[in-house]
Design a protein around this motif. Structure first.
Motif, short mmCIF file in Angstrom:
data_model
loop_
_atom_site.label_atom_id
_atom_site.label_comp_id
_atom_site.label_asym_id
_atom_site.label_seq_id
_atom_site.Cartn_x
_atom_site.Cartn_y
_atom_site.Cartn_z
N ASN A 1 6.15 -16.37 19.01
CA ASN A 1 4.95 -16.64 18.20
C ASN A 1 3.98 -15.46 18.32
OD1 ASN A 1 3.41 -16.96 20.61
ND2 ASN A 1 4.21 -19.04 20.80
N LEU A 2 2.84 -15.59 17.64
CA LEU A 2 1.90 -14.46 17.62
C LEU A 2 1.33 -14.17 19.01
CD1 LEU A 2 -0.49 -13.53 14.80
CD2 LEU A 2 -1.34 -13.43 17.14
N ASP A 3 1.14 -15.22 19.81
CA ASP A 3 0.62 -15.00 21.17
C ASP A 3 1.62 -14.19 22.00
OD1 ASP A 3 -0.78 -17.27 19.98
OD2 ASP A 3 -1.77 -17.46 21.93
N ASP A 4 2.91 -14.49 21.83
CA ASP A 4 3.94 -13.72 22.55
C ASP A 4 3.90 -12.26 22.11
OD1 ASP A 4 5.08 -16.05 23.71
OD2 ASP A 4 6.32 -16.39 21.94
N GLU A 5 3.83 -12.06 20.79
CA GLU A 5 3.87 -10.70 20.25
C GLU A 5 2.61 -9.91 20.61
OE1 GLU A 5 6.71 -9.31 18.45
OE2 GLU A 5 7.28 -10.94 19.73
N ALA A 6 1.45 -10.59 20.55
CA ALA A 6 0.20 -9.91 20.88
C ALA A 6 0.17 -9.54 22.37
CB ALA A 6 -1.00 -10.78 20.51
N ALA A 7 0.72 -10.43 23.22
CA ALA A 7 0.75 -10.13 24.67
C ALA A 7 1.69 -8.96 24.94
CB ALA A 7 1.19 -11.37 25.45
N ALA A 8 2.83 -8.93 24.26
CA ALA A 8 3.77 -7.81 24.43
C ALA A 8 3.12 -6.52 23.94
CB ALA A 8 5.06 -8.08 23.65
N LEU A 9 2.41 -6.61 22.83
CA LEU A 9 1.74 -5.43 22.27
C LEU A 9 0.66 -4.92 23.22
CD1 LEU A 9 1.12 -3.49 19.96
CD2 LEU A 9 -0.24 -5.29 18.88
N PHE A 10 -0.06 -5.88 23.81
CA PHE A 10 -1.12 -5.52 24.76
C PHE A 10 -0.51 -4.72 25.93
CE2 PHE A 10 -4.45 -6.58 27.92
CZ PHE A 10 -5.57 -6.22 27.17
N GLY A 11 0.61 -5.23 26.46
CA GLY A 11 1.28 -4.54 27.57
C GLY A 11 1.80 -3.18 27.15
N LYS B 1 -2.01 -13.08 27.85
CA LYS B 1 -2.30 -14.17 26.91
C LYS B 1 -3.67 -14.78 27.21
CE LYS B 1 2.31 -15.65 25.55
NZ LYS B 1 3.32 -16.69 25.53
N LYS B 2 -3.96 -14.95 28.51
CA LYS B 2 -5.26 -15.53 28.89
C LYS B 2 -6.40 -14.63 28.44
CE LYS B 2 -4.10 -18.39 32.85
NZ LYS B 2 -3.79 -18.29 34.27
N LEU B 3 -6.24 -13.33 28.67
CA LEU B 3 -7.28 -12.38 28.27
C LEU B 3 -7.50 -12.41 26.76
CD1 LEU B 3 -6.47 -9.18 30.35
CD2 LEU B 3 -8.63 -10.42 30.32
N LEU B 4 -6.41 -12.39 26.02
CA LEU B 4 -6.52 -12.40 24.56
C LEU B 4 -7.16 -13.69 24.07
CD1 LEU B 4 -3.10 -10.71 23.75
CD2 LEU B 4 -5.34 -9.80 23.15
N ASN B 5 -6.88 -14.80 24.77
CA ASN B 5 -7.49 -16.07 24.37
C ASN B 5 -8.99 -16.08 24.65
OD1 ASN B 5 -5.41 -17.41 23.09
ND2 ASN B 5 -4.54 -18.14 25.03
N GLN B 6 -9.41 -15.37 25.71
CA GLN B 6 -10.86 -15.27 25.97
C GLN B 6 -11.53 -14.52 24.83
OE1 GLN B 6 -11.41 -13.47 29.81
NE2 GLN B 6 -10.46 -15.18 30.89
N LEU B 7 -10.90 -13.43 24.39
CA LEU B 7 -11.46 -12.65 23.27
C LEU B 7 -11.47 -13.49 21.99
CD1 LEU B 7 -9.65 -9.24 23.90
CD2 LEU B 7 -12.04 -9.76 24.35
N GLU B 8 -10.40 -14.24 21.81
CA GLU B 8 -10.27 -15.08 20.61
C GLU B 8 -11.38 -16.14 20.56
OE1 GLU B 8 -7.86 -14.79 18.24
OE2 GLU B 8 -8.40 -16.60 17.11
N LYS B 9 -11.72 -16.66 21.75
CA LYS B 9 -12.75 -17.70 21.82
C LYS B 9 -14.10 -17.13 21.35
CE LYS B 9 -13.76 -21.48 24.88
NZ LYS B 9 -13.84 -21.92 26.26
#
Ligand code: AMP
Ligand code: FES
Ligand code: ZN
Ligand code: ZN
Length: 309
Positions: A167-177, A243-251
């Protein structure tokens, strides 16, 4: 908040799309949006044979369900890695397998099961114990085993494409790394669609534009039973921290995750050109026939002991 389509009370808000939907309209929108993703990236057609890699989790079972509803010819593959959670004695793999089999039976679908203990004599933990990585977590080995078996089965059984539930969270986390480390080759090849190349089957991620909470909501609303627990070895994984970091930004700024990923895909074309392919490997493993870099036995065959040192 009201449903954008019918004005009834909304069940799910999706600020990244500027939209809220009621249950019925959400269940109709998920396949529509998946179909648009399939077409946008030219993933596959209804004439082609699709192999869906199912883990027993919400994403991959939701994917199988959506493809089936859309009229695609989609069979499943489950790889039994023999994972047991040592903390609470949970037979994680056996439980995951049961959910995949249940889904296949309920929908009259074909599921291929590969049991690595039966086929190669060892579970993931046992391979890990024996290998040089003995004291580390088995995730890297597990990834290699899964990729190898998925490709082999898809290739040998004549499937046109392998679909995974990322899903997008998986892809965004991989992209972040990949961005944190500037791993250029990974950035070049991180794509919703990888065309077939020298022994690697085509690979597609039709759910790559859904947030994880949407695939979870879909699975729940469709009454799909799935394994809630994460793999016991996943605890502390970098991808979970990202994923946690990206979710904080998303919030704070809704749509951040979506922008990060979708704008990357646009930038990727400018940076690397149109076609994202798997890294081509011209040589083939003499044991299993799959592509390798060296022409010697591939990493999988060496690791599973198919080749005696
Ligand atoms: P993961 O690598 O665990 O994040 O999973 C990514 C995708 O790989 C899932 O959405 C599934 O499509 C597939 N997958 C993961 N584990 C398995 C498994 N044991 N058997 C078959 N497919 C799997
Ligand atoms: Fe492979 Fe967790 S799923 S180590
Ligand atoms: Zn509605
Ligand atoms: Zn091999």
């Amino acid at each position: 908040m009201k449903c954008k389509k019918c004005g009834e009370r909304a069940s799910i808000k999706m600020p990244q799309h500027n939209m809220a939907l009621c249950g019925d309209h959400f269940l109709a929108w998920v396949p529509e949006y998946t179909q648009r993703t399939i077409e946008k990236y030219r993933m596959f057609t209804r004439e082609e044979k699709i192999l869906v890699a199912v883990s027993g989790g919400k994403d991959s079972l939701a994917l199988w369900d959506v493809l089936h509803r859309l009229g695609y010819q989609a069979d499943g593959i489950y790889i039994n890695l023999g994972i047991i959670d040592p903390q609470n004695d949970l037979a994680y793999s056996a439980k995951s397998k049961a959910f995949c089999s249940q889904f296949a039976d309920q929908n009259g679908l074909q599921l291929h099961i590969v049991d690595i203990k039966e086929k190669y004599g060892e579970t993931i933990a046992e391979i890990n114990q024996r290998s040089a990585h003995g004291r580390q977590k088995p995730c890297a080995i597990c990834g290699l085993v899964k990729r190898h078996i998925m490709n082999q089965i898809a290739h040998d059984k004549g499937y046109d494409v392998l679909a995974t539930g990322h899903n997008l969270d998986d892809e965004a986390a991989a992209l972040f790394g990949n961005t944190l480390n500037w791993t250029v080759e990974m950035l070049r090849h991180q794509s919703p669609l990888l065309p077939a190349v020298s022994g690697f089957v085509r690979k597609a991620k039709p759910l790559c534009r859904f947030y994880e909470r949407e695939t979870a909501a879909y699975a729940l609303m469709r009454g799909i039973s799935y394994v809630y627990e994460e793999c016991p070895y996943a605890a502390g994984a970098r991808s979970i921290q990202y994923k946690k970091l990206l979710n904080q930004l998303e919030k704070r700024s809704p749509g951040t995750k979506m922008n990060f990923y979708v704008h990357f895909l646009k930038a990727q074309k400018e940076l690397f050109g149109e076609e994202q392919t798997a890294i081509p490997r011209e040589e083939h493993c003499p044991v299993c026939g799959q592509p390798t870099l060296s022409g010697q036995a591939c990493a999988f065959c060496r690791m599973t002991g198919a080749v005696k040192a």
